[in-house]
Scaffold this motif. Sequence first.
Motif, PDB file in Angstrom:
ATOM      1  N   LEU A 135       0.831  -1.200   0.000  1.00 50.67           N
ATOM      2  CA  LEU A 135       0.000   0.000   0.000  1.00 50.67           C
ATOM      3  C   LEU A 135       0.870   1.256   0.000  1.00 50.67           C
ATOM      4  CD1 LEU A 135      -2.733   1.235  -0.036  1.00 50.67           C
ATOM      5  CD2 LEU A 135      -2.844   1.049   2.464  1.00 50.67           C
ATOM      6  N   ALA A 136       1.917   1.220   0.811  1.00 48.46           N
ATOM      7  CA  ALA A 136       2.814   2.377   0.852  1.00 48.46           C
ATOM      8  C   ALA A 136       3.379   2.662  -0.529  1.00 48.46           C
ATOM      9  CB  ALA A 136       3.948   2.122   1.847  1.00 48.46           C
ATOM     10  N   ALA A 137       3.866   1.619  -1.162  1.00 45.11           N
ATOM     11  CA  ALA A 137       4.518   1.794  -2.460  1.00 45.11           C
ATOM     12  C   ALA A 137       3.539   2.304  -3.514  1.00 45.11           C
ATOM     13  CB  ALA A 137       5.134   0.473  -2.909  1.00 45.11           C
ATOM     14  N   LEU A 138       2.344   1.759  -3.532  1.00 52.13           N
ATOM     15  CA  LEU A 138       1.391   2.193  -4.549  1.00 52.13           C
ATOM     16  C   LEU A 138       0.913   3.616  -4.308  1.00 52.13           C
ATOM     17  CD1 LEU A 138      -0.805  -0.948  -5.306  1.00 52.13           C
ATOM     18  CD2 LEU A 138       0.908   0.151  -6.753  1.00 52.13           C
ATOM     19  N   LEU A 139       0.684   3.956  -3.044  1.00 50.62           N
ATOM     20  CA  LEU A 139       0.269   5.332  -2.760  1.00 50.62           C
ATOM     21  C   LEU A 139       1.320   6.318  -3.240  1.00 50.62           C
ATOM     22  CD1 LEU A 139      -1.337   5.043   0.810  1.00 50.62           C
ATOM     23  CD2 LEU A 139      -2.497   5.446  -1.365  1.00 50.62           C
ATOM     24  N   ILE A 140       2.560   5.910  -3.119  1.00 52.90           N
ATOM     25  CA  ILE A 140       3.647   6.796  -3.546  1.00 52.90           C
ATOM     26  C   ILE A 140       3.808   6.788  -5.057  1.00 52.90           C
ATOM     27  CG2 ILE A 140       6.153   7.055  -3.538  1.00 52.90           C
ATOM     28  CD1 ILE A 140       6.116   6.189  -0.608  1.00 52.90           C
ATOM     29  N   ALA A 141       3.797   5.583  -5.630  1.00 56.76           N
ATOM     30  CA  ALA A 141       4.126   5.474  -7.047  1.00 56.76           C
ATOM     31  C   ALA A 141       2.939   5.789  -7.958  1.00 56.76           C
ATOM     32  CB  ALA A 141       4.653   4.079  -7.361  1.00 56.76           C
ATOM     33  N   ARG A 142       1.748   5.662  -7.457  1.00 60.08           N
ATOM     34  CA  ARG A 142       0.568   5.912  -8.286  1.00 60.08           C
ATOM     35  C   ARG A 142      -0.386   6.882  -7.585  1.00 60.08           C
ATOM     36  NH1 ARG A 142       3.505   4.404 -11.289  1.00 60.08           N
ATOM     37  NH2 ARG A 142       3.542   2.596 -12.668  1.00 60.08           N
ATOM     38  N   PRO A 143       0.067   8.075  -7.379  1.00 63.70           N
ATOM     39  CA  PRO A 143      -0.764   9.031  -6.622  1.00 63.70           C
ATOM     40  C   PRO A 143      -2.026   9.436  -7.378  1.00 63.70           C
ATOM     41  CG  PRO A 143       1.172  10.113  -7.519  1.00 63.70           C
ATOM     42  CD  PRO A 143       1.341   8.652  -7.791  1.00 63.70           C
ATOM     43  N   LEU A 144      -2.002   9.247  -8.692  1.00 69.48           N
ATOM     44  CA  LEU A 144      -3.154   9.692  -9.478  1.00 69.48           C
ATOM     45  C   LEU A 144      -4.243   8.628  -9.585  1.00 69.48           C
ATOM     46  CD1 LEU A 144      -1.295  11.601 -12.322  1.00 69.48           C
ATOM     47  CD2 LEU A 144      -2.266  12.456 -10.164  1.00 69.48           C
ATOM     48  N   PHE A 145      -3.940   7.443  -9.117  1.00 65.52           N
ATOM     49  CA  PHE A 145      -4.961   6.390  -9.144  1.00 65.52           C
ATOM     50  C   PHE A 145      -6.154   6.840  -8.282  1.00 65.52           C
ATOM     51  CE2 PHE A 145      -6.944   2.483  -7.681  1.00 65.52           C
ATOM     52  CZ  PHE A 145      -7.011   1.728  -8.847  1.00 65.52           C
ATOM     53  N   PRO A 146      -7.349   6.495  -8.706  1.00 67.27           N
ATOM     54  CA  PRO A 146      -8.532   6.959  -7.944  1.00 67.27           C
ATOM     55  C   PRO A 146      -8.719   6.206  -6.644  1.00 67.27           C
ATOM     56  CG  PRO A 146      -9.206   5.596  -9.792  1.00 67.27           C
ATOM     57  CD  PRO A 146      -7.720   5.788  -9.931  1.00 67.27           C
ATOM     58  N   TRP A 147      -7.819   6.454  -5.732  1.00 63.53           N
ATOM     59  CA  TRP A 147      -7.901   5.785  -4.446  1.00 63.53           C
ATOM     60  C   TRP A 147      -9.149   6.240  -3.673  1.00 63.53           C
ATOM     61  CZ3 TRP A 147      -4.554   2.007  -4.162  1.00 63.53           C
ATOM     62  CH2 TRP A 147      -3.316   2.115  -4.820  1.00 63.53           C
ATOM     63  N   VAL A 148      -9.669   5.345  -2.834  1.00 70.15           N
ATOM     64  CA  VAL A 148     -10.743   5.774  -1.919  1.00 70.15           C
ATOM     65  C   VAL A 148     -10.107   6.627  -0.828  1.00 70.15           C
ATOM     66  CG1 VAL A 148     -12.068   3.685  -2.382  1.00 70.15           C
ATOM     67  CG2 VAL A 148     -10.512   3.744  -0.429  1.00 70.15           C
ATOM     68  N   GLU A 149     -10.911   7.156   0.040  1.00 75.24           N
ATOM     69  CA  GLU A 149     -10.372   8.056   1.064  1.00 75.24           C
ATOM     70  C   GLU A 149      -9.231   7.370   1.807  1.00 75.24           C
ATOM     71  OE1 GLU A 149      -9.414  10.012   4.457  1.00 75.24           O
ATOM     72  OE2 GLU A 149     -10.638   8.185   4.691  1.00 75.24           O
ATOM     73  N   ARG A 150      -8.139   8.078   1.944  1.00 77.05           N
ATOM     74  CA  ARG A 150      -6.896   7.449   2.366  1.00 77.05           C
ATOM     75  C   ARG A 150      -6.950   6.807   3.761  1.00 77.05           C
ATOM     76  NH1 ARG A 150      -1.433  10.733   1.697  1.00 77.05           N
ATOM     77  NH2 ARG A 150      -1.645   9.993  -0.446  1.00 77.05           N
ATOM     78  N   GLN A 151      -7.406   7.569   4.745  1.00 77.60           N
ATOM     79  CA  GLN A 151      -7.384   7.021   6.102  1.00 77.60           C
ATOM     80  C   GLN A 151      -8.253   5.765   6.215  1.00 77.60           C
ATOM     81  OE1 GLN A 151      -5.465   7.339   8.671  1.00 77.60           O
ATOM     82  NE2 GLN A 151      -4.287   8.768   7.425  1.00 77.60           N
TER      83      GLN A 151
END
Lengths: 210, 210, 210, 210
Positions: free
Chosen positions: B171-187
């Motif tokens: 999760l850490a790596a993807l949040l960093i490497a793919r910040p533009l991905f439509p992630w759900v609310e982070r927390q």
Amino acid sequence: MAEAMGDTPRRGRGGERREEILATALRLFAQHGMAHVTTRTIARAVGISQPSLYAHFRTAAEIGDELCRRGFEVLQQRFAEVLRGGSTPGERLLALGRAYLDFAIDQPDLYRIAFMLEDPECLESGPDDVAMATGLGAFGALRAIIAELRGTDDAEGEAMAQSIWASVHGLAALLIARPLFPWVERQALIELHLGMIRDGLLARLARPAT
Amino acid sequence: MAEAMGDTPRRGRGGERREEILATALRLFAQHGMAHVTTRTIARAVGISQPSLYAHFRTAAEIGDELCRRGFEVLQQRFAEVLRGGSTPGERLLALGRAYLDFAIDQPDLYRIAFMLEDPECLESGPDDVAMATGLGAFGALRAIIAELRGTDDAEGEAMAQSIWASVHGLAALLIARPLFPWVERQALIELHLGMIRDGLLARLARPAT
Amino acid sequence: MAEAMGDTPRRGRGGERREEILATALRLFAQHGMAHVTTRTIARAVGISQPSLYAHFRTAAEIGDELCRRGFEVLQQRFAEVLRGGSTPGERLLALGRAYLDFAIDQPDLYRIAFMLEDPECLESGPDDVAMATGLGAFGALRAIIAELRGTDDAEGEAMAQSIWASVHGLAALLIARPLFPWVERQALIELHLGMIRDGLLARLARPAT
Amino acid sequence: MAEAMGDTPRRGRGGERREEILATALRLFAQHGMAHVTTRTIARAVGISQPSLYAHFRTAAEIGDELCRRGFEVLQQRFAEVLRGGSTPGERLLALGRAYLDFAIDQPDLYRIAFMLEDPECLESGPDDVAMATGLGAFGALRAIIAELRGTDDAEGEAMAQSIWASVHGLAALLIARPLFPWVERQALIELHLGMIRDGLLARLARPAT
DNA sequence: TATGAATGAGTCTTCATTCAT
DNA sequence: GATGAATGAAGACTCATTCAT
């Protein structure tokens, strides 16, 4: 002086050279890291001159772009095969994860380009339909499995899918980036990993709270 | 007229400028990636001339090294705090994961250097005791928690620790490497992720087979 | 904001500092070669800051200029002492040669500036009366010795003086420029060299032909 | 995007540009001294851009190295020719001296690089077989002549050889470095110089003491 | 007088890219 | 298609020098 005929070369018998360049570049990227590979390096490895690269690719970045695109195509095919094999959702989840990890292990270079390398200009410089389609396709399959398990498809399911993707990706990325870490036996680790992911999902389905 | 010979000052009044440079560099690294940040960039952002950097740092890489060192120190401290907070093993597991992800999100460049880069120059150029100590320390803490939960410490526990580290890292790596991905609310995503990881572990402990 | 009082500092009690700087610079020039000594190096060795140098010298080159001037003065004094020591012409010739070589060995940088550098900046940046006077004075002394030995002063004597100067200079220049060459013991070499030069001159005087 | 890896070409059609660069550099070195000539200077004088130099030479120092090497080669050839001409030791000594001075006068730039310039990086960076071989070769020939004259080869002979080399070098160096000095007619000076050197040696052989 | 901080010009070197052939 | 030669822009780094304090 000519300028006629539009701009269609890029293909023909020279496609061989193009493939040779791509293969060489992929190998060099894997060996030394994309940031340390220059056009000169590639040209020399292929056995051609630097300017010759520009007969096959408009710009240096285009080489990485093409590799990126192909990586996604391969992954997409593997996913399609897996999903064609009908079975229970839980088994399809495991199969999907195995396909994903197998791809990462078999083609670490492509996996790197697809999911680990940042600043993937290939995702910025153009529509990049294949990459998007693949990513979304695979991700959609994951979401479908989860929806099937939960009986509904909502934001919670999206979050679960993202979490599972992250977990699977994490193992793939570490195996690639830290090959010297004293990992336990690989296949056992993969099965344990996927099993725990599935169990975590199932536990969450059974008891959403906590 | 060359030939450096070591340098005296390296310390303005309290090293304010030095700190300013470090802070600016960290921000630029995060924004554009370490590979795309040059001394010129840093100097311009700080509002000084390029050569002035060399009054505070002997070499350009020293800036990154210093940030790297500090990052690991921060991570180490966070881990220490978390582990001091006595509680149930499950809660400590969640807290450890939160600390890990918080670090990755707060200091993406440091996290990148520590766990994502394959050719980590900062791990080669020097003893790098801090990095090693931190990494092993954190992993040891994870193993201890698992051993406490299982009542034993064997190869199976090692495999589980590796799996969990991989999931959190993913999760850490993807949040960093793919910040533009439509992630759900982070927390929410983080809590769900860590919860599922814990649940997967607990499920596995309750029913080792499958 | 002041600007008053002309510009006469350069002297006063600060002459001590100036001397300290000159002495240190001379030592550093001799140790590392003029080209490898920077203002920073000098300032650090003296124990003052770089800008402080500019309180004593208008420019960095001025340090070298001053040392150059002094060097010639020293050389001139040595010559004068040697020539005052009344003795036979042959002994005066040897003494002159010893003084010349001693100077070259003691102050290689000054010798370099005086006789080895082709683009002697210190000979351009000003009248440099001292250097010229010294050079011609020493050469005149050599001619006088030869004239005394031959009983006449003509073109042949001039040629002999030039030849002898060249021979002595040759040893000085090589000892400075090729310090790593496996020279035999230095003092013995010098005595042999000067002795052979004198013998060559005497032989020529005895038997002009051949 | 760095990381050199050796370079293929280094050879234009016959290396004309390379020769042009070498010739220009040699001229500039002679005019301003090696230390004051930069890649920019050379490039501008040749009429090409700075980076273009690196298509012909791997590093800036390589230019000086190549010139150094060539100079020694030329000198070596001249020596070989001279030594092939059998004659008395005294005549061979004169011939060797003439060849040496002729080389210095004909190729002042090469002589400068070979024997006058200090800090000859070309003598440090690499095996420098040619330079060593030439220097030792010529010096060995000189020692052989002296040994033949003395009937023995000992440390005294070594000292004499060093002294004679220094004397010959002295004239060469001064003729090059001080062309404006009011020298007497050159050929006469050379013959006188070599004659006096030979006479000094013979005198010393006849009467070792003093 | 002295200094910490800063700087413009300049060092070597490498990059991706272009152009005439 | 291919190439040798060349280049503008940029990289890190060091220099002598200046200025506000």
